[in-house]
Every structure is written in C-alpha cells, then in structure tokens.
Design an enzyme around this catalytic site. Structure first.
Site, PDB file in Angstrom:
ATOM      1  N   ASP A  89       9.902  -1.507  23.589  1.00 61.36           N
ATOM      2  CA  ASP A  89      11.151  -0.332  23.498  1.00 61.36           C
ATOM      3  C   ASP A  89      10.539   0.809  24.141  1.00 61.36           C
ATOM      4  O   ASP A  89       9.390   1.159  24.072  1.00 61.36           O
ATOM      5  CB  ASP A  89      11.659  -0.384  22.077  1.00 61.36           C
ATOM      6  CG  ASP A  89      10.636   0.269  21.193  1.00 61.36           C
ATOM      7  OD1 ASP A  89       9.638  -0.066  20.930  1.00 61.36           O
ATOM      8  OD2 ASP A  89      11.320   1.054  20.335  1.00 61.36           O
ATOM      9  N   GLU A 184       9.532   0.194  18.143  1.00 61.69           N
ATOM     10  CA  GLU A 184       8.429   1.080  17.321  1.00 61.69           C
ATOM     11  C   GLU A 184       8.872   2.360  17.505  1.00 61.69           C
ATOM     12  O   GLU A 184       8.314   3.170  16.601  1.00 61.69           O
ATOM     13  CB  GLU A 184       7.063   0.709  18.208  1.00 61.69           C
ATOM     14  CG  GLU A 184       5.929   1.354  17.715  1.00 61.69           C
ATOM     15  CD  GLU A 184       5.598   2.536  18.595  1.00 61.69           C
ATOM     16  OE1 GLU A 184       4.487   3.240  18.097  1.00 61.69           O
ATOM     17  OE2 GLU A 184       6.183   3.287  19.122  1.00 61.69           O
TER      18      GLU A 184
END
Length: 419
Positions: A89, A184
């Site tokens: 991400d 994350e």
C-alpha cells in the site's frame, strides 16, 4: 551459475518498480474492511503470478490481501528460515492514483522540475542524499502524485532478489519466505498475518530510506482518543447553560505545549504528543492523538501530562465530562532485537559486502517490523533507497535499489554460511 554475488549485472528491479507504482494501492484509514481498499490486491495478484512464473509454486494471495511465498533451501545445512517483507500500500497523505514514473538518467546535481506541475521541484540543497547520487539514475513521479517508493521499492527489490535466487543455485541459502502486506501505512499491516503459515524464525522488512542503513529501533506508540461530552442547548436560550464540546476540544489542543513535546519541536529520540484529528459539535467532540517515544516507559508520562491538560481545561466548563481512552499501537522493536544480536550482525555484514558503509539507525516512526517483532518474528528494517516519502517529491535511484537487491542476496547467503 553465479557464485560472486557482487558480479551480478542483470537487474530488473527498476523496470519492476516503474510498473508496480502505476498500480494504485492507496490505503484508507477510514475504511472498516481489511484490507482497507480492495485495489491493493490488484498489485498483490500480479506479484503472485510473477512469483509463480519464477518457479515459486506455493505463492498465494489470501483473503486478507497477504502474499505468502517460499524459496526452497538449496543448502545441506540446517539454516534458520528467514523472511523478507514489504508492504504494497501507499500512503493516503498524497494521491497514488495515476502515478507516472520518470527516470532522470545520469543525474548531475541539478534541481529536478517535475513536468506535470512545474511548481514541484526536487531541489539539490533540500535533499541531502542527492549529493550521493551523481551519475545515478533518479526515478520520480510527474508532480501530481506521490511516487510509491514507500514501499514498492522494497517490493520490487524482494521480487528481483527472488528471481536471482531461483536462477542462481550457486548462491547458497536456507529456506526463504516472502511476505507482502497491505495497510502498513495506516498501522494495520500485520493485523491478520498468519505467522504459522509463514513459518519464519527471523525477518527483515525492506522499507528503510538511505542506502546502507539498517534500523533496529523505532518509537513505542500509543493512540489516545479524548471524548468530550458537552451540554447542548438551543443557542437562542443558551446563556448560562450551553457548554460546547467543540470549544472544549479546541481549548485542549491550544493548551498543549508549544515549544516542546510536539513533532515540529523534537528530533532524534525525543518523544511527542501529536493531535492528528478533531471532530464534533456542541454535544460531543473527539480528539485523536498519537503518543510517541523511544522509551516505552515515557509513554505513560506523556499521557499523564496530556490528561492533566484535559482536566485543567474541562474544569473551566461546568457540566462537561470527558473520556480518556488509550490504545497500544506498537512498541520499540529494539527491546526484542537486542535479544537476537545475530540478526543485526548479519544485516550489517551484508551491507558491508555490497560495498557500503553500514549505518545503524533509529526510526522516528514504526514499521511492520515493530509489531512483527513483538508477535514473535524479530524483524529489523533494511534500506529500500526511497526518499521524501508520502509526497510529490518522493524519489529513489536505480543504483540504490540494485544495492538493496544485492543486500538481500548477501543476507540470505550469510545465514547459510554461518549455519
């Protein structure tokens, strides 16, 4: 067959990276799903397919968006199973949609003007590590989005290292596990990771910054939510009765220390109290804050100071009550890593073998490795080469990514060598 790791020349990491960053994988802190955005799986599916094409037959994507894969051992020794981990991400702080990567070849110290927004300029004097990039190839976005080096540089590096390990049995290694995580950037990256399925003893996140750095220390972190319960009355009849929760919340933020204990007034290992969200109205208001310090014991001290500010402000508003909710987020991974010194020793030696001077660093933040370490998988953070994360000036050099690939290969080889 390659035996001298540093003789490798056929890197594909830059090409992989420039493909990966064009896939929008922005995570969403306001989502209640996991992963927070389904589009993160678009990259993860590609990674699984590419791993399988390399001959890594067990590569899979699970329902939560985790990619698991195994590179089998080619050693006769009993080598500890190690894992390399990165997150797919990108930060919601800046758009990750429509990223157009640009390679600026043979950089010579000039300021880099980004074509889609000429006001966005990566200035040599403002980015100290550019002085180490003379003659290198710098990759940026085009000026309207972040680049995604955090952490698609790490993803591309692990993928290219996997390709080289599968193609070169002369590089001896034990069983290598690969883990790619979602979310994350919003602090949820390992919420549903299956460590039994992963089966690793030690790990390394490829999520650091400057080439040659390895990080074994993070902040310890708590989140605090302060809920203010006001007294709501029609404003036409409010005299002597109304107590606005929103005004109380604003007063609390205004009373926080101005010259210390904030991100903008601290550095190195100094901790802080940081309000990062406020919402509400007359009846109810909420303040979300993050509390950070490298010394875990200091978190309670900062929280007590914050509570005292809250009480002092609330006392000025009769009838107002508050709730003070503390939630543990992550802890300083050094507390775990110091119990396993070999992990860092091998990481430092791998960086030396690449030809870099290793630099042991602390992070003013956290990584997936922070939580993984306390979940039973000790995990320092190795450089991926990116700079100026989470913004339009983000950049990475091709050569630094190639050095990160070599570092992965050396780490794997040294674990086998020392087994």
């Amino acid at each position: 067959m390659i035996k001298d790791i540093n003789s490798i020349q056929d890197f594909q990491v830059a090409q992989r990276f420039m493909r990966y960053v064009q896939i929008d994988t922005e995570s969403d802190p306001n989502s209640t799903t996991f992963p927070s955005t389904e589009k993160q799986k678009n990259l993860s599916r590609i990674l699984v397919e590419e791993l399988q094409q390399l001959g890594i037959t067990d590569a899979e994507l699970d329902e939560f968006g985790y990619v698991y894969a195994t590179i089998p051992s080619n050693s006769d020794k009993q080598v500890p199973v190690i894992c390399f981990c990165s997150h797919v991400d990108t930060s919601p702080d800046c758009s990750g949609s429509g990223v157009k990567p640009i390679m600026h070849a043979d950089y010579h110290g000039q300021d880099i003007e980004l074509p889609d927004d000429p006001s966005v300029v990566i200035r040599f004097v403002e980015h100290p590590d550019l002085k180490n990039q003379l003659g290198n190839d710098i990759i940026t976005a085009s000026g309207t989005t972040l680049l995604g080096a955090d952490d698609k540089a790490g993803v591309a590096e692990i993928m290219d290292a996997a390709r080289l390990l599968m193609a070169n049995p002369g590089i001896k290694h034990g069983t290598i596990k690969i883990l790619f995580t979602p979310d994350e950037e919003i602090g949820r990256g390992v919420n549903y990771v299956n460590l039994d399925k992963l089966g690793a003893r030690f790990a390394y996140t490829m999520d650091g910054e400057k080439a040659g750095t390895i990080e074994d220390e993070t902040f310890s972190a708590d989140g605090v939510r302060i809920v203010i319960n006001g007294v709501s009355v029609h404003p036409g009849f409010a005299k002597g009765k109304m107590q606005s929760a929103l005004k109380v919340a604003a007063g609390i933020v205004a009373e926080l220390p101005q010259d210390r204990l904030s991100p903008e007034t601290t550095s190195k290992k100094e901790g802080f109290i940081h309000p990062n969200h406020i919402q509400g109205g007359v009846d109810r208001a909420e303040i979300d804050l993050i509390i950070r310090d490298h010394q875990t014991t200091n978190l309670s001290k900062h929280e007590q100071e914050l509570r005292e500010v809250v009480e002092q402000v609330v006392d000025r508003f009769p009838g107002v009550t508050y709730e003070f909710i503390v939630k543990e987020q992550y802890r300083n991974m050094k507390e775990v890593l110091d119990q396993h010194p070999q992990i860092m020793e091998i990481g430092l030696e791998a960086i030396r073998r690449v030809g870099l001077t290793p630099e042991r660093r602390s992070i003013r933040g956290g990584t997936d490795g922070s939580r993984l370490s306390f979940m039973g998988l000790p995990c320092p953070n190795v450089f991926a080469g990116g700079h100026a994360f989470h913004g339009k000036m983000e950049w990475v050099s091709r050569q630094d990514m190639e050095k990160a690939v070599l570092t992965i290969l050396h780490v794997a080889n040294i674990w086998e060598e020392q087994a």
